[in-house]
Design a protein around this motif. Structure first.
Motif, short mmCIF file in Angstrom:
data_model
loop_
_atom_site.label_atom_id
_atom_site.label_comp_id
_atom_site.label_asym_id
_atom_site.label_seq_id
_atom_site.Cartn_x
_atom_site.Cartn_y
_atom_site.Cartn_z
N SER A 66 33.95 13.24 0.84
CA SER A 66 34.83 13.76 -0.19
C SER A 66 34.38 13.28 -1.57
CB SER A 66 36.26 13.29 0.09
OG SER A 66 37.16 13.83 -0.84
N VAL A 67 34.08 12.00 -1.69
CA VAL A 67 33.66 11.43 -2.97
C VAL A 67 32.32 12.03 -3.40
CG1 VAL A 67 32.82 9.31 -4.05
CG2 VAL A 67 34.95 9.29 -2.74
N VAL A 68 31.40 12.19 -2.43
CA VAL A 68 30.09 12.76 -2.76
C VAL A 68 30.24 14.20 -3.25
CG1 VAL A 68 27.89 13.54 -1.79
CG2 VAL A 68 28.75 11.25 -1.27
N THR A 69 31.09 14.99 -2.59
CA THR A 69 31.27 16.38 -3.05
C THR A 69 31.82 16.39 -4.48
OG1 THR A 69 33.49 16.56 -2.13
CG2 THR A 69 31.68 17.34 -0.75
N GLU A 70 32.70 15.45 -4.78
CA GLU A 70 33.24 15.40 -6.14
C GLU A 70 32.13 15.10 -7.13
OE1 GLU A 70 34.74 14.11 -9.84
OE2 GLU A 70 33.75 12.69 -8.52
N ARG A 71 31.36 14.09 -6.79
CA ARG A 71 30.31 13.62 -7.70
C ARG A 71 29.24 14.70 -7.91
NH1 ARG A 71 28.39 12.07 -11.14
NH2 ARG A 71 27.59 10.07 -11.88
N VAL A 72 28.79 15.31 -6.79
CA VAL A 72 27.65 16.21 -6.85
C VAL A 72 28.06 17.64 -7.24
CG1 VAL A 72 25.80 17.27 -5.48
CG2 VAL A 72 26.40 14.85 -5.15
N ALA A 73 29.17 18.10 -6.68
CA ALA A 73 29.52 19.52 -6.86
C ALA A 73 30.61 19.75 -7.91
CB ALA A 73 29.94 20.11 -5.52
#
Lengths: 266, 297
Positions: free
Chosen positions: B75-82
């Motif tokens: 979830s955090v990665v999708t926020e950061r990247v996308a």
């Protein structure tokens, strides 16, 4: 450089309109400065520039000597400059206490410290009975006070109040006046106040700064401003030649100002 | 009497899972006003983590904890990247991005694992019953209700008593004002995504232990349920999500019980009909949010 909020030579253009033209203003940590002028004279624009919401076309804003002109509003807030808006913006779903506490949390303090600060402020301003009330349930005057407490909780050094007395009745206005007067000495926090309530402004402010059509037309103490013919002409009302009496209550003399006050208070 | 208690337990069990789904979705919606369509895939990620780790000798509790962490991390990665790069653009850009992330994650599962559903080893004792004062209660119901209750209490404490929770509530109320007080937007948003991921992980574990398998599209039903739950419950508060979740859960169990055998196939149609009815009479949802009342006029 001493501890001051200093705007120097601010120019702000909006699509060909010069909203601010070489405006310079300074505010110390222990004074209350009133920013007055007719509608559309650039008062709120200047506050927006100071708080970082607008980037000026020329000129600089310095907080205690540091140039913050290019900073985003959040960083300016962290540097000790906080503002309020013409309409109250409290977190309506939260209690008075939480609202005030959020000011301190916003400044990066721990929750325990923020709690202490919030409680102290609530006690100091004698609104203990409102502490756990939802801020939506407050009267307009109470909301104004809570908003100011929330700003003070950030530990700000300069607080810009955009029409704090708008929408308040006489009694609430008086109460607010009493509360504001003591802020600079108690908190070491300078106040810049925009308001159309000349009675409040003249009694509260140590100095006044008058704008008209984006230009500074006068600066000085309340008495000096009252006696300044340019200001009387532009803002206080040309009929107010009688002097201080009318100037102290310009709503009676100036139809524009009177209109404004009526709409703000309705 | 037995039947009534059974009904209550089943409703609580399903309702609490639905409530967790809805809470995870509203966590991000409340702050960004974004319906994160990639939310279902967090549940899928948790499921696959479980599937991959079940071959190891790790105890189930550890596997579940890892699955929750992986869901939160995703979830955090999708926020950061996308999401972060398009955040300042239009709302539509965010919405389309969430579809893209959803498709990307689903297809990754398709390519790297299998298009077919994979079974997870749900412990046998989940399917046994325990006898409590003459009433048969399934262990899985007990586990679900216990885990959800603890999660709800945890979330409540977090939102009411911690710095993060207070900031998150304020952000859902007036994000710009919060920034003007000096709070960093990025920090608040990333925390919301992390909590959303944790909730997806916990709810995903409970959901997948009910189904017994995980597939690339396992998250779609939970996403839909969560979306309906927050719409019916009221989109402006966490309590709306909880109420909506329990409402849907109870409705599902009730229809399962009351509908004649040959009508069961239409259960979801009936659920939607009831949802539409609720919305006709309460367009702002069961729990009225502050903004819903303000927007009128």
């Amino acid at each position: 450089m001493s501890e001051r909020l200093a705007a120097d030579g601010i120019v702000m253009n909006f699509a060909g309109l010069r909203a601010l033209d070489q405006v310079s203003l300074s505010l110390g940590r222990h004074e209350i400065v009133g920013l007055i002028g007719p509608n559309g004279s650039g008062k709120t624009t200047l506050v927006n520039v100071l708080a970082g919401a607008l980037k000026p076309n020329a000129g600089s804003v310095r907080i205690d000597g540091e140039d913050v002109t290019a900073f985003p509003p959040r960083r300016i807030a962290r540097h000790g400059l906080v503002r309020t808006f013409q309409t109250v913006r409290l977190f309506g779903t939260m209690s008075v206490f939480e609202n005030v506490q959020l000011g301190a949390l916003g400044a990066g303090l721990r929750r325990s410290k923020a709690t202490t600060i919030a409680n102290e402020l609530i006690e100091l301003f004698e609104i203990e009975d409102l502490r756990d009330v939802s801020s939506d349930a407050l009267s307009y005057g109470q909301k104004r006070i809570v908003e100011i407490l929330r700003s003070l909780a950030t530990g700000c050094k300069y607080l810009l109040l955009d029409e704090p007395a708008a929408g308040l009745n006489e009694e609430e206005s008086e109460h607010l006046l009493g509360q504001l007067t003591s802020i600079p000495e108690k908190f070491g926090c300078g106040l810049l106040i925009i308001d159309h309530d000349m009675n409040l402004i003249m009694r509260l402010c140590h100095r006044l700064h008058v704008l008209n059509q984006g230009k500074t037309i006068a600066e000085g103490t309340a008495d000096e401003i009252r006696a300044n013919p340019t200001v009387v002409e532009a803002y206080l009302g040309s009929q107010a030649t009688a002097g201080a009496d009318a100037a102290a209550n310009p709503t009676a003399a100036n139809p524009t100002a009177a209109n404004h006050t009526v709409t703000e208070r309705s | 009497m037995d039947g009534v208690l059974q009904f209550i337990l089943n409703s609580l069990s399903l309702g609490s899972v639905y409530a967790l789904f809805a809470l995870g979705l509203i966590m991000v919606f409340g702050i960004l006003k974004l319906v994160n369509f990639a939310y279902g895939e967090l549940i899928m990620v948790a499921g696959y983590t479980w599937f991959v780790l079940q071959g190891t000798l790790l105890p189930l509790v550890v596997v579940v904890l890892v699955a929750i962490v992986v869901a939160a991390f995703t979830s955090v990665v999708t926020e950061r990247v996308a999401f972060r790069p398009v955040r300042s653009n239009s709302m539509n850009a965010m919405l389309i991005t969430s579809f893209a992330v959803s498709t990307l994650l689903q297809n990754s599962a398709l390519v790297f694992v299998s298009p077919r559903a994979r079974a997870v080893d749900v412990p046998v004792f989940f399917h046994t019953n325990i006898n409590l004062g003459g009433v048969q209660i399934s262990v899985s119901n007990v586990v679900v209700i216990l885990v959800s209750t603890l999660t709800l209490i945890g979330l409540l404490v977090l939102m009411q008593k911690t710095r993060l929770g207070i900031t998150l509530r304020a952000a859902a109320d007036d994000f710009r004002m919060l920034q003007l007080l000096g709070v960093r937007a990025d920090q608040v948003i990333v925390s919301a995504f992390a909590i959303s991921g944790v909730l997806a992980g916990i709810a995903g574990f409970l959901w997948i232990s009910r189904i017994g398998s995980v597939s690339p599209t396992v998250g779609m039903a939970p996403l839909l349920i969560a979306l309906i739950a927050i719409v019916v419950g009221g989109m402006n508060s966490l309590s709306g999500a909880i109420v909506g979740g329990f409402f849907l859960g109870t409705l599902t169990i009730a229809l399962q019980l009351l509908l004649p055998q040959d009508m069961l196939a239409f259960r979801d149609a009936v659920i939607f009909a009831v949802v539409i009815l609720v919305l006709v009479f309460r367009p702002q949802g069961i729990v009225k949010g502050r903004f819903a009342t303000e927007r009128i006029g």
